[in-house]
Design a protein around this motif. Structure first.
Motif, PDB file in Angstrom:
ATOM      1  N   THR A   1      27.983  40.240  32.717  1.00  0.00           N
ATOM      2  CA  THR A   1      28.027  39.431  33.810  1.00  0.00           C
ATOM      3  C   THR A   1      28.676  40.423  35.050  1.00  0.00           C
ATOM      4  O   THR A   1      28.792  41.772  34.478  1.00  0.00           O
ATOM      5  CB  THR A   1      28.987  38.252  33.884  1.00  0.00           C
ATOM      6  N   ASP A   2      29.010  40.074  35.993  1.00  0.00           N
ATOM      7  CA  ASP A   2      29.350  40.720  36.915  1.00  0.00           C
ATOM      8  C   ASP A   2      30.950  40.989  37.347  1.00  0.00           C
ATOM      9  O   ASP A   2      31.318  40.607  38.471  1.00  0.00           O
ATOM     10  CB  ASP A   2      28.641  40.477  38.259  1.00  0.00           C
ATOM     11  N   ILE A   3      31.581  41.041  36.340  1.00  0.00           N
ATOM     12  CA  ILE A   3      33.288  41.205  36.505  1.00  0.00           C
ATOM     13  C   ILE A   3      33.454  42.405  37.301  1.00  0.00           C
ATOM     14  O   ILE A   3      33.244  43.416  36.775  1.00  0.00           O
ATOM     15  CB  ILE A   3      33.968  40.809  35.294  1.00  0.00           C
ATOM     16  N   TYR A   4      34.230  42.554  38.184  1.00  0.00           N
ATOM     17  CA  TYR A   4      34.584  43.862  38.971  1.00  0.00           C
ATOM     18  C   TYR A   4      36.084  44.218  38.371  1.00  0.00           C
ATOM     19  O   TYR A   4      36.964  43.389  38.732  1.00  0.00           O
ATOM     20  CB  TYR A   4      34.648  43.702  40.561  1.00  0.00           C
ATOM     21  N   TYR A   5      36.006  44.984  37.498  1.00  0.00           N
ATOM     22  CA  TYR A   5      37.419  45.297  37.091  1.00  0.00           C
ATOM     23  C   TYR A   5      38.157  46.345  37.903  1.00  0.00           C
ATOM     24  O   TYR A   5      37.613  47.334  38.410  1.00  0.00           O
ATOM     25  CB  TYR A   5      37.102  46.329  35.803  1.00  0.00           C
TER      26      TYR A   5
ATOM     27  N   ALA B   1      37.215  35.311  35.950  1.00  0.00           N
ATOM     28  CA  ALA B   1      36.406  33.954  35.909  1.00  0.00           C
ATOM     29  C   ALA B   1      35.437  33.765  36.959  1.00  0.00           C
ATOM     30  O   ALA B   1      34.509  33.149  37.110  1.00  0.00           O
ATOM     31  CB  ALA B   1      37.020  32.897  35.689  1.00  0.00           C
ATOM     32  N   TYR B   2      35.679  34.789  38.089  1.00  0.00           N
ATOM     33  CA  TYR B   2      34.997  34.699  39.399  1.00  0.00           C
ATOM     34  C   TYR B   2      33.639  35.445  39.417  1.00  0.00           C
ATOM     35  O   TYR B   2      33.543  36.674  39.871  1.00  0.00           O
ATOM     36  CB  TYR B   2      35.817  34.958  40.603  1.00  0.00           C
ATOM     37  N   VAL B   3      32.654  34.791  38.494  1.00  0.00           N
ATOM     38  CA  VAL B   3      31.327  35.666  38.434  1.00  0.00           C
ATOM     39  C   VAL B   3      30.178  34.728  38.858  1.00  0.00           C
ATOM     40  O   VAL B   3      30.494  33.878  38.961  1.00  0.00           O
ATOM     41  CB  VAL B   3      31.154  36.285  36.974  1.00  0.00           C
TER      42      VAL B   3
ATOM     43  N   VAL C   1      28.860  43.525  32.261  1.00  0.00           N
ATOM     44  CA  VAL C   1      29.831  43.788  31.246  1.00  0.00           C
ATOM     45  C   VAL C   1      30.049  42.681  30.291  1.00  0.00           C
ATOM     46  O   VAL C   1      29.763  41.529  30.886  1.00  0.00           O
ATOM     47  CB  VAL C   1      31.312  44.137  31.824  1.00  0.00           C
ATOM     48  N   SER C   2      30.455  42.785  29.030  1.00  0.00           N
ATOM     49  CA  SER C   2      30.586  41.387  28.279  1.00  0.00           C
ATOM     50  C   SER C   2      31.953  41.145  27.968  1.00  0.00           C
ATOM     51  O   SER C   2      32.172  40.400  27.284  1.00  0.00           O
ATOM     52  CB  SER C   2      29.777  41.931  26.925  1.00  0.00           C
ATOM     53  N   PHE C   3      33.009  41.901  28.422  1.00  0.00           N
ATOM     54  CA  PHE C   3      34.360  41.542  27.999  1.00  0.00           C
ATOM     55  C   PHE C   3      34.599  40.203  28.472  1.00  0.00           C
ATOM     56  O   PHE C   3      35.927  39.726  28.139  1.00  0.00           O
ATOM     57  CB  PHE C   3      35.486  42.712  28.660  1.00  0.00           C
ATOM     58  N   GLY C   4      33.967  39.763  29.532  1.00  0.00           N
ATOM     59  CA  GLY C   4      34.360  38.414  29.957  1.00  0.00           C
ATOM     60  C   GLY C   4      34.433  37.312  29.190  1.00  0.00           C
ATOM     61  O   GLY C   4      35.267  36.278  28.940  1.00  0.00           O
TER      62      GLY C   4
ATOM     63  N   TRP D   1      40.461  37.019  43.847  1.00  0.00           N
ATOM     64  CA  TRP D   1      39.615  37.438  42.795  1.00  0.00           C
ATOM     65  C   TRP D   1      38.213  36.669  43.075  1.00  0.00           C
ATOM     66  O   TRP D   1      37.238  36.847  42.358  1.00  0.00           O
ATOM     67  CB  TRP D   1      39.969  36.671  41.551  1.00  0.00           C
ATOM     68  N   GLU D   2      37.770  36.095  44.230  1.00  0.00           N
ATOM     69  CA  GLU D   2      36.726  35.528  44.696  1.00  0.00           C
ATOM     70  C   GLU D   2      35.740  36.674  45.043  1.00  0.00           C
ATOM     71  O   GLU D   2      35.944  37.708  45.504  1.00  0.00           O
ATOM     72  CB  GLU D   2      36.913  34.702  45.850  1.00  0.00           C
ATOM     73  N   LYS D   3      34.331  36.362  44.437  1.00  0.00           N
ATOM     74  CA  LYS D   3      33.258  37.201  44.899  1.00  0.00           C
ATOM     75  C   LYS D   3      33.151  37.702  46.192  1.00  0.00           C
ATOM     76  O   LYS D   3      32.975  39.015  46.387  1.00  0.00           O
ATOM     77  CB  LYS D   3      32.083  36.733  44.230  1.00  0.00           C
ATOM     78  N   GLY D   4      33.597  37.046  47.186  1.00  0.00           N
ATOM     79  CA  GLY D   4      33.243  37.401  48.554  1.00  0.00           C
ATOM     80  C   GLY D   4      34.261  37.942  49.127  1.00  0.00           C
ATOM     81  O   GLY D   4      34.099  38.722  50.071  1.00  0.00           O
ATOM     82  N   ASN D   5      35.228  38.378  48.341  1.00  0.00           N
ATOM     83  CA  ASN D   5      36.348  39.487  48.497  1.00  0.00           C
ATOM     84  C   ASN D   5      36.425  40.833  48.033  1.00  0.00           C
ATOM     85  O   ASN D   5      37.194  41.553  48.124  1.00  0.00           O
ATOM     86  CB  ASN D   5      37.729  38.824  48.487  1.00  0.00           C
ATOM     87  N   ARG D   6      35.368  40.951  47.285  1.00  0.00           N
ATOM     88  CA  ARG D   6      35.039  42.248  46.388  1.00  0.00           C
ATOM     89  C   ARG D   6      34.967  43.349  47.740  1.00  0.00           C
ATOM     90  O   ARG D   6      34.167  43.115  48.453  1.00  0.00           O
ATOM     91  CB  ARG D   6      34.090  42.107  45.594  1.00  0.00           C
ATOM     92  N   ASN D   7      35.481  44.237  47.430  1.00  0.00           N
ATOM     93  CA  ASN D   7      35.423  45.382  48.224  1.00  0.00           C
ATOM     94  C   ASN D   7      35.934  45.463  49.584  1.00  0.00           C
ATOM     95  O   ASN D   7      35.841  45.880  50.508  1.00  0.00           O
ATOM     96  CB  ASN D   7      33.968  45.892  48.373  1.00  0.00           C
ATOM     97  N   THR D   8      36.927  44.392  49.452  1.00  0.00           N
ATOM     98  CA  THR D   8      37.806  44.156  51.085  1.00  0.00           C
ATOM     99  C   THR D   8      38.907  44.603  50.651  1.00  0.00           C
ATOM    100  O   THR D   8      39.138  45.740  50.092  1.00  0.00           O
ATOM    101  CB  THR D   8      37.546  42.646  51.332  1.00  0.00           C
ATOM    102  N   VAL D   9      40.028  44.327  51.750  1.00  0.00           N
ATOM    103  CA  VAL D   9      41.054  45.209  51.919  1.00  0.00           C
ATOM    104  C   VAL D   9      41.931  45.374  50.906  1.00  0.00           C
ATOM    105  O   VAL D   9      42.762  46.367  50.520  1.00  0.00           O
ATOM    106  CB  VAL D   9      41.924  44.403  53.021  1.00  0.00           C
ATOM    107  N   GLU D  10      42.040  44.484  49.741  1.00  0.00           N
ATOM    108  CA  GLU D  10      42.980  44.654  48.624  1.00  0.00           C
ATOM    109  C   GLU D  10      42.322  45.665  47.458  1.00  0.00           C
ATOM    110  O   GLU D  10      42.835  46.222  46.924  1.00  0.00           O
ATOM    111  CB  GLU D  10      43.311  43.142  47.891  1.00  0.00           C
ATOM    112  N   HIS D  11      40.989  45.614  47.391  1.00  0.00           N
ATOM    113  CA  HIS D  11      40.345  46.050  46.347  1.00  0.00           C
ATOM    114  C   HIS D  11      39.852  47.500  46.588  1.00  0.00           C
ATOM    115  O   HIS D  11      38.820  47.588  47.072  1.00  0.00           O
ATOM    116  CB  HIS D  11      39.177  45.177  45.646  1.00  0.00           C
ATOM    117  N   ILE D  12      40.838  48.287  46.237  1.00  0.00           N
ATOM    118  CA  ILE D  12      40.325  49.624  46.568  1.00  0.00           C
ATOM    119  C   ILE D  12      39.589  50.431  45.955  1.00  0.00           C
ATOM    120  O   ILE D  12      38.626  51.321  46.331  1.00  0.00           O
ATOM    121  CB  ILE D  12      41.987  50.641  46.669  1.00  0.00           C
TER     122      ILE D  12
END
Length: 434
Positions: A299-303, A289-291, A180-183, A155-166
């Motif tokens: 904030t910048d939660i990637y759902y 929590a990784y925002v 987004v405010s649901f955080g 869930w680290e920010k640096g791994n957004r859009n990498t191999v797991e997050h399709i």
């Protein structure tokens, strides 16, 4: 369509003049044909994440193919005839003893499937095979490079859009439009002195008890300590779960020799920690929590809409059904998800094996509940397998947080919005019960 059942299909824009704004609801299989045709075009026309012209963060051929596998799986499982069995660990959430809530442990309950209305003409065996094969293509790299991240990096920010997050909803920190405010509800809004605001939405105690104590998804993936803003003045804090083991960690204890054993880190910070079985006693997850800044409301939660772990579990489930029993390849896909989280691997032999179709099916659905918590899948999984009503009603009315869980037939679909019923001349009645 999962939410509303048969829906109108408008295959041209209204202002093109080629489509009447008034369209009747189409049969389920007809709508799926439209969805499938679009996804098949998408997987062929869109860039792979390995193509030089691919833009990071954009939808990809891999996203289309993964979603197509999920569509096939949804169709197939919903079409499985009435009478098949699924075992779900659940049941009554708590007992009242002396006026106090005593939380129960989930028990294995065998439920009987009900085929979903509108899926009677779908060839479920064919679609399970297609789901298996399409997921395998994604796993094997036909649509780009995908894989599991380490748990610590998931869930680290640096791994957004990498191999797991399709495929994800992508947002911007401290932005009134794109944040987004649901955080605040899921992981809390941090104050200036460490206190937490919000923190309303978490997982049930029964969910937490599905895991082995060593599983990273509860060791690292659940908040075990927090301090709410109203507890700052009296130096109070909260811990989870409310068990004797965690009570000793958080409050300290006197051992058998009469020696005082102090609270362990991070509970040795001078706060007075409490935990009790009430509406606030939930397993709050850390995955959101990784925002950039948790002091910001938006904030910048990637759902996550699709992760590679989901694709592996799609493959495991579909292979078990298509082959009328588990295969080593299906087991391997399931175990890859478990291995990443430090969970004991499942087996097809020996004690506790999952060596038949029902046991394996049930194990995969439970793994989905554990792995994909708070990612918007559980309700749909129970509905497509035709066990939503009995699973929910087995809870016994209300759950640990006093949320009503009783469900009726009408809850299998949402009500059609009044604006649609009132405007579309072909839709004169709402879904049953609404």
């Amino acid at each position: 369509m999962r939410a509303f059942g048969p829906i109108p299909v408008r295959d041209h824009t209204i202002n093109s003049g080629q489509s009447d704004i008034h369209q009747p609801r189409q049969p389920i299989d007809s709508v799926y044909n439209y969805i499938i045709a679009n996804l098949r075009k998408g997987e062929q026309m869109m860039y792979k994440n390995t193509d030089k012209d691919f833009s990071l963060g954009h939808a990809s051929a891999g996203a289309a193919a993964s979603l197509l596998a999920k569509v096939y799986l949804t169709m197939a499982s919903a079409a499985v005839p009435t009478g098949e069995k699924v075992i779900v660990r659940g049941g009554k959430a708590f007992e009242k003893v002396g006026g106090e809530k005593v939380y129960t442990h989930p028990v294995a309950i065998e439920h009987t499937k009900t085929q979903l209305a509108g899926y009677e003409n779908i060839d479920y065996k064919k679609y399970f095979a297609w789901a298996r094969d399409k997921a395998k293509e994604v796993i094997d790299g036909k649509y780009g490079t995908y894989g599991l991240l380490s748990y610590d990096g998931l869930w680290e920010k640096g791994n957004r859009n990498t191999v797991e997050h399709i495929w994800s909803l992508q947002t911007v920190s401290d932005d009134e439009i794109y944040g987004v405010s649901f955080g605040e509800g899921y992981v809390g809004l941090l104050g200036t002195v460490g206190e937490v605001y919000g923190l309303h939405h978490g997982m049930r105690d029964h969910w937490y008890k599905l895991f082995e104590p060593k599983d990273y998804r509860i060791v690292k993936g659940v908040m075990h300590r927090w301090q709410r803003y109203h507890a700052v003045e009296y130096k109070g804090g909260s811990y989870y779960p409310n068990t004797e083991e965690w009570k000793k960690k958080a409050q300290g204890y006197t051992d058998a020799g009469g020696n005082w054993v102090a609270p362990v880190e991070p509970f040795n910070d001078g706060l007075s920690y409490q935990s009790k079985n009430d509406n606030d006693h939930l397993a709050f997850l850390t995955k959101y929590a990784y925002v950039t800044d948790r002091t910001k409301k938006r904030t910048d939660i990637y759902y996550p809409f699709l992760r590679f772990a989901d694709v592996l579990l799609i493959y495991a489930e579909a292979a078990n059904e298509a082959n009328e029993g588990p295969t080593e390849e299906a087991l391997d896909a399931l175990n890859k998800v478990r291995q990443r989280s430090n969970a004991t691997l499942k087996t097809l032999t020996g004690t506790g094996n999952i060596n038949d179709q029902v046991l394996f099916r049930s194990a995969v659905l439970e793994e989905r509940a554990m792995e994909l918590a708070e990612e918007g899948d559980r309700r749909w999984d129970l509905i497509r397998w035709g066990i939503y009503l009995p699973v929910m009603n087995a809870i016994g009315g209300t759950d640990e947080a006093d949320i009503v869980k009783t469900r009726m037939e009408k809850h299998l679909l949402f009500p059609i919005p009044g604006s649609e019923v009132g405007v579309n001349k072909y839709i004169q009645y709402n879904n049953n019960g609404w």
